[in-house]
Design a protein around this motif. Sequence first.
Motif, PDB file in Angstrom:
ATOM      1  N   LEU B 195       0.860  -1.178   0.000  1.00  0.00           N
ATOM      2  CA  LEU B 195       0.000   0.000   0.000  1.00  0.00           C
ATOM      3  C   LEU B 195       0.901   1.234   0.000  1.00  0.00           C
ATOM      4  O   LEU B 195       1.741   1.382   0.886  1.00  0.00           O
ATOM      5  CB  LEU B 195      -0.900  -0.021   1.242  1.00  0.00           C
ATOM      6  N   VAL B 196       0.713   2.092  -0.997  1.00  0.00           N
ATOM      7  CA  VAL B 196       1.539   3.286  -1.104  1.00  0.00           C
ATOM      8  C   VAL B 196       0.706   4.493  -0.717  1.00  0.00           C
ATOM      9  O   VAL B 196      -0.351   4.729  -1.283  1.00  0.00           O
ATOM     10  CB  VAL B 196       2.067   3.464  -2.541  1.00  0.00           C
ATOM     11  N   LEU B 197       1.191   5.245   0.252  1.00  0.00           N
ATOM     12  CA  LEU B 197       0.499   6.455   0.674  1.00  0.00           C
ATOM     13  C   LEU B 197       1.319   7.647   0.236  1.00  0.00           C
ATOM     14  O   LEU B 197       2.484   7.753   0.578  1.00  0.00           O
ATOM     15  CB  LEU B 197       0.343   6.480   2.196  1.00  0.00           C
ATOM     16  N   GLY B 198       0.682   8.551  -0.532  1.00  0.00           N
ATOM     17  CA  GLY B 198       1.420   9.702  -1.033  1.00  0.00           C
ATOM     18  C   GLY B 198       2.158   9.324  -2.297  1.00  0.00           C
ATOM     19  O   GLY B 198       2.107   8.170  -2.741  1.00  0.00           O
ATOM     20  N   ALA B 199       2.856  10.296  -2.857  1.00  0.00           N
ATOM     21  CA  ALA B 199       3.485  10.018  -4.142  1.00  0.00           C
ATOM     22  C   ALA B 199       4.861  10.648  -4.243  1.00  0.00           C
ATOM     23  O   ALA B 199       5.259  11.131  -5.275  1.00  0.00           O
ATOM     24  CB  ALA B 199       2.578  10.509  -5.270  1.00  0.00           C
ATOM     25  N   GLY B 200       5.590  10.636  -3.156  1.00  0.00           N
ATOM     26  CA  GLY B 200       6.948  11.176  -3.194  1.00  0.00           C
ATOM     27  C   GLY B 200       7.833  10.356  -4.111  1.00  0.00           C
ATOM     28  O   GLY B 200       7.523   9.209  -4.447  1.00  0.00           O
ATOM     29  N   ILE B 218      -0.362  -3.764  -5.901  1.00  0.00           N
ATOM     30  CA  ILE B 218      -0.006  -2.431  -5.410  1.00  0.00           C
ATOM     31  C   ILE B 218      -1.288  -1.619  -5.231  1.00  0.00           C
ATOM     32  O   ILE B 218      -2.069  -1.460  -6.177  1.00  0.00           O
ATOM     33  CB  ILE B 218       0.909  -1.700  -6.425  1.00  0.00           C
ATOM     34  N   LEU B 219      -1.500  -1.144  -4.017  1.00  0.00           N
ATOM     35  CA  LEU B 219      -2.630  -0.258  -3.743  1.00  0.00           C
ATOM     36  C   LEU B 219      -2.081   1.145  -3.549  1.00  0.00           C
ATOM     37  O   LEU B 219      -1.062   1.324  -2.879  1.00  0.00           O
ATOM     38  CB  LEU B 219      -3.358  -0.689  -2.463  1.00  0.00           C
ATOM     39  N   ILE B 220      -2.737   2.143  -4.147  1.00  0.00           N
ATOM     40  CA  ILE B 220      -2.215   3.492  -4.037  1.00  0.00           C
ATOM     41  C   ILE B 220      -3.282   4.438  -3.522  1.00  0.00           C
ATOM     42  O   ILE B 220      -4.405   4.480  -4.058  1.00  0.00           O
ATOM     43  CB  ILE B 220      -1.674   3.984  -5.397  1.00  0.00           C
ATOM     44  N   ALA B 221      -2.942   5.164  -2.472  1.00  0.00           N
ATOM     45  CA  ALA B 221      -3.876   6.146  -1.921  1.00  0.00           C
ATOM     46  C   ALA B 221      -3.188   7.500  -1.878  1.00  0.00           C
ATOM     47  O   ALA B 221      -2.015   7.593  -1.514  1.00  0.00           O
ATOM     48  CB  ALA B 221      -4.320   5.728  -0.519  1.00  0.00           C
ATOM     49  N   ASN B 222      -3.922   8.515  -2.287  1.00  0.00           N
ATOM     50  CA  ASN B 222      -3.383   9.873  -2.275  1.00  0.00           C
ATOM     51  C   ASN B 222      -4.513  10.821  -1.943  1.00  0.00           C
ATOM     52  O   ASN B 222      -5.657  10.563  -2.312  1.00  0.00           O
ATOM     53  CB  ASN B 222      -2.799  10.197  -3.655  1.00  0.00           C
ATOM     54  N   ARG B 223      -4.166  11.917  -1.241  1.00  0.00           N
ATOM     55  CA  ARG B 223      -5.212  12.900  -0.918  1.00  0.00           C
ATOM     56  C   ARG B 223      -5.819  13.448  -2.208  1.00  0.00           C
ATOM     57  O   ARG B 223      -7.006  13.714  -2.274  1.00  0.00           O
ATOM     58  CB  ARG B 223      -4.625  14.033  -0.091  1.00  0.00           C
ATOM     59  N   ARG B 230      -3.364   8.099 -11.480  1.00  0.00           N
ATOM     60  CA  ARG B 230      -2.279   8.161 -12.464  1.00  0.00           C
ATOM     61  C   ARG B 230      -1.141   7.210 -12.099  1.00  0.00           C
ATOM     62  O   ARG B 230      -0.622   6.469 -12.919  1.00  0.00           O
ATOM     63  CB  ARG B 230      -1.770   9.608 -12.562  1.00  0.00           C
ATOM     64  N   MET B 231      -0.796   7.214 -10.812  1.00  0.00           N
ATOM     65  CA  MET B 231       0.302   6.350 -10.365  1.00  0.00           C
ATOM     66  C   MET B 231      -0.099   4.875 -10.460  1.00  0.00           C
ATOM     67  O   MET B 231       0.720   4.016 -10.803  1.00  0.00           O
ATOM     68  CB  MET B 231       0.674   6.709  -8.922  1.00  0.00           C
TER      69      MET B 231
END
Lengths: 273, 452
Positions: B195-200, B218-223, B230-231
């Motif tokens: 799980l990826v938080l943010g996109a640094g 891959i799970l992606i969460a962003n505000r 996109r990621m």
Amino acid sequence: MHEFLLAVTAAVYFGSTVAYLGYLLVGARPQTARVARIAFAVGLALHSAAIAVRCSHGLPPTISAADTLSFYGWALVTGFLVVQLRYPLPTVGSFLSPLVCLLVLMSLALPKPITPLDPKFATIWFPVHVTLAVAGDVAFVLAAAVGLMYLIRETSLKTKHISPVIDRLPSLDLLDRINYRLITVGFSLLTLGMLTGGLWIFLDPKLKAAVHDPKILWTVSTWVLYAVLLNGRALVGLRGRKAALMSVAGFAMVVVTFVGVNLLGQGFHSFRQ
Amino acid sequence: MEHVGLPEWATPLVVGVSHHTSSVELREKLAFDAGDLPRALGRLTSQPGMREAMILSTCNRVELLAVGETPEAAASGLSGFLAEERGITSEDLVRHAFRFAGPNAARHVFRVAASLDSMVVGEPQILGQVKSAYRAAAESHAVGPVLNRLCHRAFRVAKRVRTETQIGDHAVSVGFAAVELARKIFDSLDGKVVLVLGAGEMAELATRNLAAAGASKILIANRTHLRAIRMAEEFHGTAVPFDELPTRLADADIVVCSTGASSYVVTQPMVQAALKRRKRRSMFFIDISVPRNVDPEVNHLDNSYLYDVDDLEQVVDANWQTRRVEAARAEQILDQEIERFLDWLHELDANPVIREIQDRWEGIRQSELDRHRGWLARLSEDDRRGVAELTRSLMGKLLHAPLSQLKACRANGSLGYVDAARVLFDLDDEGRSRKPRPRPVAAAPLEDTEST
């Protein structure tokens, strides 16, 4: 002859221990692990011969304290080599081999009287019950070794302490999985061992008094501990650190039961009769 | 010069610039395009007195290897070539380039191939680059016996260093350190959920490494949900609404956190609940954000492991330490291999002596047979053949001991025996010069270049 073979066995096991410790502490070279494993197998062959010589006197290897210690050592090596077939992890050997050496050395140091076999042991129940019980104990000892390895690795990961020695240990998940399987096997064997013991008492009226034997109480407590551990895993995910701690605690109970009841205590299971 | 005792015509020379010695501007100026190599190599080998040549050009180094009639010829050939090709004056070369000859050249080539000279010591790409440089030179027929052997030895050294030391075993970047740590927890990353938080940028790098190591989902969460989408496209993952974090946390084995939030995004109660839901299967938190996004208390929960940036840096530092220790061990392997290579070079020089001795004795035999041809002619055909055979085998037996001694001695590098043999067998008629003459390459044995 028996003493000589056992002494040679001890020497070979010692060589294996040096190699296994070298593998863990100095450098994880595959050749070292192979030498250690071969030494263990050669030691096991010699050890089997030593036990066979002793048995040829008409004495099962679990009557006297000295013989039983040696037999436990033999069973541990056998169990370890069997587990190696499925999980070839030399570092388990680094933890187990010193214990095997200790058992064989203790056996060498103790007197080995040749006494006539007590007629109460002249039944098929005796070897069946003892084999199951010893095999169960072997699984628990191996599980405890793996549990100890888990605790070391886990502490190092939590505290972020980096050490090349600890890095040679297997991953936490793998250790946890092996620990679980060993305890499952050990628990089944222990349960069968207890059932056969119970049947033996039930079928032989002369053994009524054995029901009050302290070993039975201790063993039931051990069984409960492992039952809680296995159920906890299935129901609430009792795994990882707590499971490893419990498997080490279970090992402590096995040792206390063996030393306290068989070696030092009185009663049906005692060697002091 | 430092290559005393080596046959001059077989002395390898290396001239070049690397990240150690020169700026990127100079390296750029000197660099050779792969497509241009055949032409450049052709030009280099056509320099006067040049026998063999090879060009290694990567972003961190440009190196020219050469073997000439003499080391001096090779050196002047190289500087002539660089002056013509790249307009580099010899002063520039002295100031910015390194230059090794003989055993030092061999050591340098071995160090480069074994990645001991690399910017990131132990990185594996350089070996492939040396291999393709060699291939290009071999295809242009620019390499001969010396560079052939030198390169094959170098490949062997690189392999030994890789298998016998742990020089490349540990991660020396934060991204790989995360993978290494994950493997200590999960054994294999196959089928693990990240799980990826943010996109640094760092989070992206770590995720890329984790995915390459086998993490399948891959799970992606962003505000900003759009960025997550996109990621997710890029990683073939799934975008997860940021608000669902507390519930989705339980699905993740590995959490990579790199948001710009100024407070904890992942709190201890959140992780506690997640662990309970996933029956306490291990969780690994990688917090690459500053300020930190994961409550440090999370590390105190059973079966949950938290590494922040400092922890990862610490792992990387320790691994660097290991690499340095292992690099020192690798140098010992190099010492052995250089000995072997030098032995071989000496051997190369002794072989012509042996052949000369054989030639000379064969000449004597022929002239003696010739001198006796009168009575030999009276013998039958069979007998004449017998006599010829007798002289041949006599010669072979007589020469056997000195020649095998000579072969054995040159294996120890004692060129003195080769020299002595020249005197004893009277090979240098003119002036009895004790200096071994340079032999043409064709006379040298074109040995099997496979490593032995």
